[in-house]
Design a protein around this motif. Structure first.
Motif, PDB file in Angstrom:
ATOM      1  N   UNK A 124      43.008  38.980  40.212  1.00 18.99           N
ATOM      2  CA  UNK A 124      44.125  38.190  39.680  1.00 18.99           C
ATOM      3  C   UNK A 124      45.364  38.597  40.471  1.00 18.99           C
ATOM      4  N   UNK A 125      45.853  37.739  41.361  1.00 17.35           N
ATOM      5  CA  UNK A 125      47.011  38.135  42.165  1.00 17.35           C
ATOM      6  C   UNK A 125      48.273  38.298  41.310  1.00 17.35           C
ATOM      7  N   UNK A 126      49.125  39.270  41.690  1.00 17.92           N
ATOM      8  CA  UNK A 126      50.387  39.510  40.995  1.00 17.92           C
ATOM      9  C   UNK A 126      50.197  39.577  39.487  1.00 17.92           C
ATOM     10  N   UNK A 127      49.233  40.399  39.057  1.00 12.27           N
ATOM     11  CA  UNK A 127      48.845  40.378  37.659  1.00 12.27           C
ATOM     12  C   UNK A 127      49.469  41.490  36.808  1.00 12.27           C
ATOM     13  N   UNK A 128      50.552  42.099  37.290  1.00 11.24           N
ATOM     14  CA  UNK A 128      51.271  43.077  36.484  1.00 11.24           C
ATOM     15  C   UNK A 128      50.395  44.233  36.044  1.00 11.24           C
ATOM     16  N   UNK A 129      50.316  44.467  34.727  1.00  8.58           N
ATOM     17  CA  UNK A 129      49.535  45.579  34.201  1.00  8.58           C
ATOM     18  C   UNK A 129      48.054  45.461  34.540  1.00  8.58           C
ATOM     19  N   UNK A 130      47.575  44.253  34.797  1.00  9.02           N
ATOM     20  CA  UNK A 130      46.159  44.044  35.100  1.00  9.02           C
ATOM     21  C   UNK A 130      45.853  44.288  36.576  1.00  9.02           C
ATOM     22  N   UNK A 131      46.879  44.557  37.340  1.00 11.52           N
ATOM     23  CA  UNK A 131      46.703  44.730  38.781  1.00 11.52           C
ATOM     24  C   UNK A 131      45.885  45.987  39.094  1.00 11.52           C
ATOM     25  N   UNK A 132      45.084  45.894  40.130  1.00  9.14           N
ATOM     26  CA  UNK A 132      44.263  47.011  40.595  1.00  9.14           C
ATOM     27  C   UNK A 132      45.057  47.850  41.578  1.00  9.14           C
ATOM     28  N   UNK A 133      44.912  49.176  41.497  1.00 10.04           N
ATOM     29  CA  UNK A 133      45.564  50.064  42.452  1.00 10.04           C
ATOM     30  C   UNK A 133      44.561  51.026  43.052  1.00 10.04           C
ATOM     31  N   UNK A 134      44.641  51.283  44.350  1.00  7.68           N
ATOM     32  CA  UNK A 134      43.731  52.227  44.994  1.00  7.68           C
ATOM     33  C   UNK A 134      43.935  53.626  44.426  1.00  7.68           C
ATOM     34  N   UNK A 135      42.865  54.402  44.397  1.00  4.76           N
ATOM     35  CA  UNK A 135      42.910  55.752  43.833  1.00  4.76           C
ATOM     36  C   UNK A 135      43.574  56.709  44.824  1.00  4.76           C
ATOM     37  N   UNK A 136      44.512  57.502  44.340  1.00  3.43           N
ATOM     38  CA  UNK A 136      45.196  58.479  45.188  1.00  3.43           C
ATOM     39  C   UNK A 136      45.823  59.563  44.341  1.00  3.43           C
ATOM     40  N   UNK A 137      46.764  60.300  44.924  1.00  4.68           N
ATOM     41  CA  UNK A 137      47.364  61.428  44.216  1.00  4.68           C
ATOM     42  C   UNK A 137      48.217  60.992  43.035  1.00  4.68           C
ATOM     43  N   UNK A 138      48.588  59.712  42.974  1.00  2.00           N
ATOM     44  CA  UNK A 138      49.406  59.226  41.868  1.00  2.00           C
ATOM     45  C   UNK A 138      48.591  58.459  40.828  1.00  2.00           C
ATOM     46  N   UNK A 139      47.265  58.578  40.924  1.00  2.00           N
ATOM     47  CA  UNK A 139      46.404  57.857  39.988  1.00  2.00           C
ATOM     48  C   UNK A 139      45.750  56.675  40.684  1.00  2.00           C
ATOM     49  N   UNK A 140      45.283  55.714  39.919  1.00  2.00           N
ATOM     50  CA  UNK A 140      44.641  54.539  40.501  1.00  2.00           C
ATOM     51  C   UNK A 140      43.640  53.933  39.551  1.00  2.00           C
ATOM     52  N   UNK A 141      42.919  52.935  40.033  1.00  2.00           N
ATOM     53  CA  UNK A 141      42.028  52.161  39.182  1.00  2.00           C
ATOM     54  C   UNK A 141      40.565  52.365  39.544  1.00  2.00           C
ATOM     55  N   UNK A 142      39.769  52.588  38.521  1.00  2.00           N
ATOM     56  CA  UNK A 142      38.317  52.679  38.648  1.00  2.00           C
ATOM     57  C   UNK A 142      37.736  51.386  38.079  1.00  2.00           C
ATOM     58  N   UNK A 143      36.819  50.771  38.807  1.00  2.00           N
ATOM     59  CA  UNK A 143      36.180  49.522  38.386  1.00  2.00           C
ATOM     60  C   UNK A 143      34.827  49.861  37.782  1.00  2.00           C
ATOM     61  N   UNK A 144      34.537  49.272  36.632  1.00  2.00           N
ATOM     62  CA  UNK A 144      33.261  49.545  35.965  1.00  2.00           C
ATOM     63  C   UNK A 144      32.588  48.246  35.548  1.00  2.00           C
ATOM     64  N   UNK A 145      31.264  48.218  35.705  1.00  3.35           N
ATOM     65  CA  UNK A 145      30.434  47.108  35.235  1.00  3.35           C
ATOM     66  C   UNK A 145      29.321  47.679  34.370  1.00  3.35           C
ATOM     67  N   UNK A 146      28.927  46.951  33.332  1.00  5.61           N
ATOM     68  CA  UNK A 146      27.759  47.360  32.560  1.00  5.61           C
ATOM     69  C   UNK A 146      26.542  47.335  33.480  1.00  5.61           C
ATOM     70  N   UNK A 147      25.634  48.257  33.278  1.00  8.27           N
ATOM     71  CA  UNK A 147      24.422  48.323  34.099  1.00  8.27           C
ATOM     72  C   UNK A 147      23.708  46.979  34.087  1.00  8.27           C
ATOM     73  N   UNK A 148      23.352  46.506  35.273  1.00 10.80           N
ATOM     74  CA  UNK A 148      22.612  45.256  35.412  1.00 10.80           C
ATOM     75  C   UNK A 148      23.432  44.006  35.244  1.00 10.80           C
ATOM     76  N   UNK A 149      24.752  44.123  35.066  1.00  8.47           N
ATOM     77  CA  UNK A 149      25.600  42.960  34.788  1.00  8.47           C
ATOM     78  C   UNK A 149      26.723  42.819  35.804  1.00  8.47           C
ATOM     79  N   UNK A 150      27.210  41.597  35.957  1.00 14.26           N
ATOM     80  CA  UNK A 150      28.350  41.344  36.844  1.00 14.26           C
ATOM     81  C   UNK A 150      29.370  40.405  36.200  1.00 14.26           C
ATOM     82  N   UNK A 151      29.196  40.067  34.928  1.00 12.41           N
ATOM     83  CA  UNK A 151      30.056  39.056  34.298  1.00 12.41           C
ATOM     84  C   UNK A 151      31.278  39.643  33.599  1.00 12.41           C
ATOM     85  N   UNK A 152      31.237  40.935  33.271  1.00 12.89           N
ATOM     86  CA  UNK A 152      32.375  41.604  32.646  1.00 12.89           C
ATOM     87  C   UNK A 152      32.763  42.797  33.508  1.00 12.89           C
TER      88      UNK A 152
END
Length: 199
Positions: free
Chosen positions: A34-62
Motif C-alpha cells: 500500500x503506497x504512502x500508507x502511514x502507520x501501515x507502511x513497511x520499513x526495512x529492519x535496522x538499528x532503529x527497528x523495522x517491519x517483520x512480515x508474517x504469513x500463516x503456514x501454507x497461506x498467502x492471503x493474509x
C-alpha cells in the motif's frame, strides 16, 4: 525392479512439493504493498527497528506486519488481507512494555511479538489471530540482505536463512528487492515444508 518402482513413486511427490512451494512463494511475493500508507507502511529492519512480515503456514492471503521502534519499547501488529486483487486493512494493535493477561491462549503471532501491554480494546479478529495456533512464516530485510524463518505453535523460532529478494541488473549490478515486494518468489523454509507434510 522394486528399486525402480520406489523411485517412480517418490519422484512425483518431490515434484508436487516443489510446485506447491514455488506457487506459495510467488503468491506471497505478489501480495503487493500500500503506497504512502502511514502507520501501515513497511520499513526495512535496522538499528532503529523495522517491519517483520508474517504469513500463516501454507497461506498467502493474509499478511501480518510486526513493526518495532528500537529503544522505545513500543511496537505494533497489523493484518492485511488480499480480497479481489486489492489489499484490505483488517486491524492494528499497539503494544508497549509491560505484562497484560488479555491473551489467554497465546498463539505463535503473540509469542513471536513477545507480548506486552495492548493500548485500547482488542478487535475480535485480532484476538482470534493472536490465539491462532497455526505456525507462521517470517520474512524481513535490512539494507543488504533478506532473511526468512518459521515459528512453531509454541513460539520457538527456526534459524534465520538468508535469501536474495533482488536480482542482477543489466549492467551487472545488484538490485535489492525491498520487501514486501521482491523480484523472486519468497522462499519456503524446510520447516514449513515439513509442517505441510505433517498436516
Amino acid at each position: 525392479m522394486p528399486v525402480l518402482a520406489t523411485i517412480l513413486l517418490l519422484q512425483p511427490q518431490a515434484v508436487d512439493e516443489d510446485a506447491w512451494a514455488l506457487k506459495l512463494g510467488k503468491e506471497r511475493t505478489q501480495f503487493g504493498d500500500i503506497p504512502n500508507s502511514g502507520l501501515w507502511k513497511h520499513g526495512d529492519v535496522g538499528q532503529f527497528g523495522g517491519t517483520y512480515i508474517l504469513f500463516r503456514a501454507g497461506s498467502s492471503t493474509e499478511r501480518y506486519y510486526y513493526t518495532t521502534a528500537a529503544g522505545s519499547g513500543s511496537s505494533r501488529i497489523s493484518r492485511e488481507t488480499k480480497v479481489g486483487g486489492k489489499i484490505r486493512k483488517d486491524w492494528m494493535i499497539f503494544l508497549s512494555e509491560g505484562k497484560e493477561p488479555r491473551i489467554k491462549k497465546p498463539g505463535p503471532l503473540w509469542l513471536y511479538a513477545g507480548g506486552g501491554k495492548i493500548s485500547g480494546s482488542i478487535p475480535k479478529r485480532a484476538l482470534a489471530d493472536l490465539q491462532n495456533p497455526v505456525p507462521l512464516a517470517i520474512y524481513h530485510a535490512n539494507v543488504h540482505y533478506s532473511y526468512c524463518a518459521f515459528t512453531l505453535p509454541d513460539g520457538k523460532l527456526s534459524p534465520f536463512l538468508e535469501w536474495e529478494a533482488g536480482t542482477i541488473t543489466a549492467d551487472g549490478g545488484y538490485s535489492y528487492g525491498m520487501l514486501p515486494k521482491a523480484s523472486k518468489p519468497y522462499p519456503i523454509t524446510p520447516e514449513e515444508r515439513a509442517w505441510k507434510k505433517g498436516k
